[in-house]
Every structure is written in C-alpha cells, then in structure tokens.
Design a protein around this motif. Structure first.
Motif, PDB file in Angstrom:
ATOM      1  N   CYS A  53       0.845  -1.197   0.000  1.00 51.26           N
ATOM      2  CA  CYS A  53       0.000   0.000   0.000  1.00 51.26           C
ATOM      3  C   CYS A  53       0.883   1.251   0.000  1.00 51.26           C
ATOM      4  O   CYS A  53       1.866   1.325   0.746  1.00 51.26           O
ATOM      5  N   HIS A  55       0.327   3.966   1.335  1.00 48.88           N
ATOM      6  CA  HIS A  55       0.224   4.705   2.589  1.00 48.88           C
ATOM      7  C   HIS A  55       1.308   4.248   3.558  1.00 48.88           C
ATOM      8  O   HIS A  55       2.321   4.913   3.718  1.00 48.88           O
ATOM      9  N   ARG A  56       1.137   3.088   4.157  1.00 43.93           N
ATOM     10  CA  ARG A  56       2.153   2.626   5.108  1.00 43.93           C
ATOM     11  C   ARG A  56       2.644   1.218   4.817  1.00 43.93           C
ATOM     12  O   ARG A  56       3.108   0.510   5.715  1.00 43.93           O
ATOM     13  N   GLY A  57       2.492   0.806   3.597  1.00 42.67           N
ATOM     14  CA  GLY A  57       3.165  -0.422   3.182  1.00 42.67           C
ATOM     15  C   GLY A  57       2.467  -1.726   3.492  1.00 42.67           C
ATOM     16  O   GLY A  57       3.060  -2.797   3.301  1.00 42.67           O
ATOM     17  N   MET A  58       1.227  -1.686   3.966  1.00 41.62           N
ATOM     18  CA  MET A  58       0.511  -2.941   4.224  1.00 41.62           C
ATOM     19  C   MET A  58       0.389  -3.745   2.930  1.00 41.62           C
ATOM     20  O   MET A  58       0.278  -3.179   1.847  1.00 41.62           O
ATOM     21  N   CYS A  72      -7.428  -1.324   1.262  1.00 39.89           N
ATOM     22  CA  CYS A  72      -6.334  -1.778   2.120  1.00 39.89           C
ATOM     23  C   CYS A  72      -6.875  -2.194   3.489  1.00 39.89           C
ATOM     24  O   CYS A  72      -7.772  -1.554   4.051  1.00 39.89           O
ATOM     25  N   TYR A  74      -5.419  -2.000   6.374  1.00 34.48           N
ATOM     26  CA  TYR A  74      -4.958  -1.241   7.539  1.00 34.48           C
ATOM     27  C   TYR A  74      -5.834  -0.010   7.818  1.00 34.48           C
ATOM     28  O   TYR A  74      -6.529   0.063   8.837  1.00 34.48           O
ATOM     29  N   HIS A  75      -5.832   0.957   6.912  1.00 33.92           N
ATOM     30  CA  HIS A  75      -6.614   2.177   7.143  1.00 33.92           C
ATOM     31  C   HIS A  75      -7.729   2.356   6.125  1.00 33.92           C
ATOM     32  O   HIS A  75      -8.356   3.412   6.079  1.00 33.92           O
ATOM     33  N   GLY A  76      -7.926   1.338   5.284  1.00 39.03           N
ATOM     34  CA  GLY A  76      -9.083   1.328   4.399  1.00 39.03           C
ATOM     35  C   GLY A  76      -8.988   2.183   3.156  1.00 39.03           C
ATOM     36  O   GLY A  76     -10.007   2.404   2.490  1.00 39.03           O
ATOM     37  N   TRP A  77      -7.790   2.671   2.820  1.00 34.77           N
ATOM     38  CA  TRP A  77      -7.697   3.434   1.572  1.00 34.77           C
ATOM     39  C   TRP A  77      -8.199   2.553   0.438  1.00 34.77           C
ATOM     40  O   TRP A  77      -7.855   1.363   0.365  1.00 34.77           O
TER      41      TRP A  77
END
Ligand code: FES
Length: 240
Positions: A53, A55-58, A72, A74-77
C-alpha cells in the motif's frame, strides 16, 4: 511465443490457474521474484498490483475487494481498478491526489491460466497459448525452476506414463504439452519460477476434461512434485 523465464527478458509468465482467484477475491503471487497482489474485481476482471500500500506499506493481498475497488486492510484506503486511490476513510471530504496510486502490472487470462507480464515496457500481445483450458492443479515445489525443467524434459515418462508423451512447446522452456494417446485431449503445463529454491507448475486440460481424467492428471502432478523434491534433496545430500 512470448512466454519466457525472468532472466531471458520480457515475456508472459504463468502466475496461477484462473480458478484460483474467484471474482471479488485477492491473493498474493510472485512474478519474477517480486511479491504482487492478484485480484479480481466484482465483474471478474483480473488486476495485478505491487503488494504494498502506498500509505504505510501494508500488503494489498490482505485487503478486501469492494465492488470494482480494492481496499487496504490497515486504514481502508480504497483504490479503483486502474490503481488510483479514490477514498481515504479518515478524510471523507478530501479530494484524493492523483499521485496516490498503485504500481500496476499487465495481467492476462488465457488457456485457463493467469499470466503476468515481466519486462521494463508494457506488455505486447497476449500469451500465445490456446484460449481454452480446464484447471487441473497447481503444484508448488521446493526446487529451483531449472531442476524442475530438467525433470520435465528428461524423465516425463516417470510421471505421465500411459497418458501420452510430454514435450516442450515450440522450444520454449517453461511450457510443456502432452497429447493424450487416444487423441481426445491435451495436458498443458506452465512452469513458474518463484525463487532460487522454489517453483510452481500449473496444469490445465484442453479438449476432453472429465472428472476422472482431471483426477488422474492431478495425481500425476503430485508425483511430479514429490519426485522433484526427493531428487533435489538427494542431489544436495550428495554434494555435501
Ligand atoms: S497502510 Fe494501507 S491504508 Fe494505511
């Protein structure tokens, strides 16, 4: 034919059977040593993305398909089928920057298999295999692709006796074909290098593909995997 091994330049590489990824599902695959997320949108179209991802690599392969988007974990992007981020749940009013997008890879579906394009430029043409194919089985073996290729080239009779003769397709080292002795069908094998110590072989049937024949071919694929791993272990033992 543009199906090649990673070191041989650009080409299509088999990354799984079509049946492995139903519509609305995502999984992780390896293309030429690279971890990717393979998913189908709600309409069944396949997509192949970097498994990270922005954002933060998930891992996106752990995400969720929502309609024709992938979200995603993690934070749902949420990203559309072209890889563009369309929604950031923590900031629902935000107009998302066009720069927030996934790295995408060319993917094709043909012959009952999914193929990923390996190369610096975008894909040219489609995988040159017959259009149809009925899934038999994929095997994953703890041996390098080179060792598996040697087995398929030199000792195919050990695994496929009584069915027909397995031969390389058109001189391309990652595709093999076996025409059934009674002429009713064809077994096609596609070799997928995964790492320096692992490979996969994907098998489909063309023509006759009744349940009994599929089961028999699947059993032979199991023999192939077991024998390849045993032979590889024996050779490594002899070298130490
Ligand atoms: S890591 Fe993917 S949305 Fe945050």
């Amino acid at each position: 034919m543009t199906s090649r091994l990673p070191d041989d330049g650009a080409g299509w590489i088999a990354i799984g059977l079509s049946d492995d990824v139903p519509a609305g599902c995502v999984t992780g695959v390896v293309l030429a040593g690279r971890q990717l997320a393979l998913w189908r949108d709600g309409e069944g179209a396949p997509h192949l993305w970097e498994d990270r991802c922005p954002h933060r690599g998930m891992r996106m392969s752990l995400g969720f398909v929502r309609g024709n988007d992938l979200a995603c974990l993690y934070h749902g992007w949420r990203f559309d089928g072209a890889g563009q981020c369309r929604q950031i749940p923590a900031h629902p009013e935000l107009k998302v920057s066009a720069r927030i997008c996934m790295k995408t890879f060319d993917v094709a579906e043909r012959g009952g298999m999914l193929w990923g394009w390996h190369g610096r430029d975008r894909a040219t043409g489609a995988p040159e295999v017959a259009a149809s194919g009925t899934a038999v089985r994929s095997i994953h073996a703890a041996v390098p692709a080179g060792a598996m290729r040697v087995m398929l080239e030199e000792t195919p009779g050990e695994f496929f006796y009584g069915l027909g003769q397995l031969l390389p397709v058109g001189g391309h080292p990652d595709l093999f074909s076996l025409t059934m002795e009674d002429g009713t069908g064809e077994l096609v094998l596609a070799l997928q290098p995964i790492s320096s110590a692992q490979c996969a072989v994907h098998a489909v049937l063309r023509g006759q593909a009744d349940a009994a024949l599929r089961a028999e071919c699947a059993r032979r694929m199991g023999w192939l995997r077991d024998s390849a791993e045993r032979g590889h272990d024996d050779r490594q033992g002899a070298d130490t």
